[in-house]
Design a protein around this motif. Structure first.
Motif, mmCIF file in Angstrom:
data_model
loop_
_atom_site.group_PDB
_atom_site.id
_atom_site.type_symbol
_atom_site.label_atom_id
_atom_site.label_comp_id
_atom_site.label_asym_id
_atom_site.label_seq_id
_atom_site.Cartn_x
_atom_site.Cartn_y
_atom_site.Cartn_z
ATOM 1 N N LYS A 1 -4.390 21.816 -4.364
ATOM 2 C CA LYS A 1 -3.984 21.783 -5.771
ATOM 3 C C LYS A 1 -2.807 20.852 -6.028
ATOM 4 O O LYS A 1 -2.217 20.870 -7.117
ATOM 5 N N GLY A 2 -2.457 20.044 -5.061
ATOM 6 C CA GLY A 2 -1.348 19.104 -5.235
ATOM 7 C C GLY A 2 -1.679 18.007 -6.233
ATOM 8 O O GLY A 2 -2.830 17.582 -6.365
ATOM 9 N N LEU A 3 -0.660 17.549 -6.931
ATOM 10 C CA LEU A 3 -0.822 16.554 -7.996
ATOM 11 C C LEU A 3 0.089 15.357 -7.769
ATOM 12 O O LEU A 3 1.286 15.517 -7.509
ATOM 13 N N PHE B 1 -7.566 7.495 -15.387
ATOM 14 C CA PHE B 1 -6.566 6.671 -16.066
ATOM 15 C C PHE B 1 -6.876 6.642 -17.555
ATOM 16 O O PHE B 1 -7.995 6.918 -17.988
ATOM 17 N N VAL B 2 -5.829 6.313 -18.341
ATOM 18 C CA VAL B 2 -5.938 6.258 -19.797
ATOM 19 C C VAL B 2 -5.733 4.822 -20.247
ATOM 20 O O VAL B 2 -4.791 4.153 -19.812
ATOM 21 N N THR B 3 -6.624 4.348 -21.124
ATOM 22 C CA THR B 3 -6.505 2.975 -21.606
ATOM 23 C C THR B 3 -5.383 2.853 -22.641
ATOM 24 O O THR B 3 -4.814 3.846 -23.100
ATOM 25 N N SER B 4 -5.101 1.636 -23.041
ATOM 26 C CA SER B 4 -4.015 1.359 -23.983
ATOM 27 C C SER B 4 -4.355 1.821 -25.398
ATOM 28 O O SER B 4 -5.508 2.153 -25.708
ATOM 29 N N ASN B 5 -3.344 1.827 -26.277
ATOM 30 C CA ASN B 5 -3.551 2.182 -27.687
ATOM 31 C C ASN B 5 -4.637 1.324 -28.324
ATOM 32 O O ASN B 5 -5.449 1.806 -29.112
ATOM 33 N N HIS C 1 -2.097 6.697 -14.858
ATOM 34 C CA HIS C 1 -3.146 7.286 -14.035
ATOM 35 C C HIS C 1 -2.587 8.441 -13.206
ATOM 36 O O HIS C 1 -1.375 8.647 -13.145
ATOM 37 N N PHE C 2 -3.481 9.182 -12.568
ATOM 38 C CA PHE C 2 -3.089 10.394 -11.826
ATOM 39 C C PHE C 2 -4.142 10.712 -10.774
ATOM 40 O O PHE C 2 -5.268 10.192 -10.810
ATOM 41 N N GLN C 3 -3.768 11.601 -9.828
ATOM 42 C CA GLN C 3 -4.706 12.140 -8.843
ATOM 43 C C GLN C 3 -4.366 13.610 -8.606
ATOM 44 O O GLN C 3 -3.200 13.963 -8.423
ATOM 45 N N LEU D 1 0.836 -1.193 0.000
ATOM 46 C CA LEU D 1 0.000 0.000 0.000
ATOM 47 C C LEU D 1 0.868 1.237 0.000
ATOM 48 O O LEU D 1 2.089 1.179 0.141
ATOM 49 N N ALA D 2 0.199 2.376 -0.169
ATOM 50 C CA ALA D 2 0.886 3.659 -0.119
ATOM 51 C C ALA D 2 -0.068 4.697 0.446
ATOM 52 O O ALA D 2 -1.276 4.636 0.220
ATOM 53 N N ARG D 3 0.475 5.642 1.190
ATOM 54 C CA ARG D 3 -0.277 6.806 1.646
ATOM 55 C C ARG D 3 0.129 7.972 0.751
ATOM 56 O O ARG D 3 1.321 8.187 0.498
ATOM 57 N N ILE D 4 -0.870 8.730 0.277
ATOM 58 C CA ILE D 4 -0.594 9.874 -0.588
ATOM 59 C C ILE D 4 -1.146 11.131 0.075
ATOM 60 O O ILE D 4 -2.357 11.228 0.331
#
Length: 220
Positions: free
Chosen positions: A100-102, A126-130, A155-157, A92-95
């Motif tokens: 406005k943090g990215l 998230f963005v799917t594959s080609n 992907h991003f947050q 796991l990870a804590r973010i």
């Protein structure tokens, strides 16, 4: 006879697919150890079970400082930080996010991620594959909301609230890895040839030179 060969081939391919993920353990636990006098299992030596203690399965995670160019910080709890995770196939990870943090576009090559918002409001996607047309899936998440990012996809947050935000991410590997896209492309060592990047992004060399000179921050 051809049918037998076909079955063998299918079984072989199945084994290759299965082995691409963390293997299931064949024992209660295999606490990762730095010593080289144990049994080597999935990237780590196993600690002698007779000296394993509760602390091998415990870690306290403090809120992270977010005073950096991205306004976010990821605190990883992977097998290197928590030896008891070895062979268990999870981490796991804590973010932590400032306003406005990215957490910038990145991938986990060896793990699917499931994220829950503990505090604040996040815009995630998230963005799917080609092969799927690079479709973008996004959602605004509030406290208690859960979102999943499939293995290997970018992907991003982004914190879109007015205060700080906190999220906890579970991952389907003891060591899922992280590839931050901008860092990988413009901060590689040695640098990727400008000829490659100018053609890939359809920009001139001065733009690539500018991007490669930036101090790309690693928030992991």
């Amino acid at each position: 006879m051809k049918a037998v060969y076909l079955v063998v081939a299918i079984l072989g391919l199945t084994c290759l697919v299965v082995s691409a993920y963390d293997p299931s353990p064949l024992q209660d636990f295999c606490v990762g150890a730095k010593e080289s006098d144990g049994v080597f299992v999935n990237g780590k030596f196993c600690k002698d079970t007779k000296v394993v203690k509760a602390e091998d399965f415990f870690k306290h995670v403090e809120p992270a400082k977010t005073e950096n160019p991205l306004g976010s910080q990821v605190t990883q709890v992977f097998v290197d930080q928590l030896p008891g995770l070895n062979t268990l196939g999870i981490s796991l990870a804590r973010i932590d996010f400032a306003p406005k943090g990215l957490n910038p576009p990145h991938t986990h090559p060896r793990g699917t991620e499931i994220l829950i918002v503990v505090e604040g409001t996040l815009y995630v996607g998230f963005v799917t594959s080609n092969q799927d047309g690079n479709r973008l899936f996004t959602k605004v998440l509030n406290k208690g909301d859960v979102f999943v990012f499939p293995i290997g996809l970018i992907h991003f947050q982004l914190n879109v609230g007015y205060g700080n935000a906190v999220a906890i991410a579970g991952l389907s590997s003891q060591n899922p890895g992280t590839i931050t896209i901008a860092n990988a492309l413009f901060k590689s060592d040695p640098p990727i040839s400008p000829e490659v990047l100018t053609k890939a992004f359809q920009v001139d060399k001065s733009t690539i030179d500018y991007l490669q000179k930036q101090s790309w921050y690693d928030n992991n």
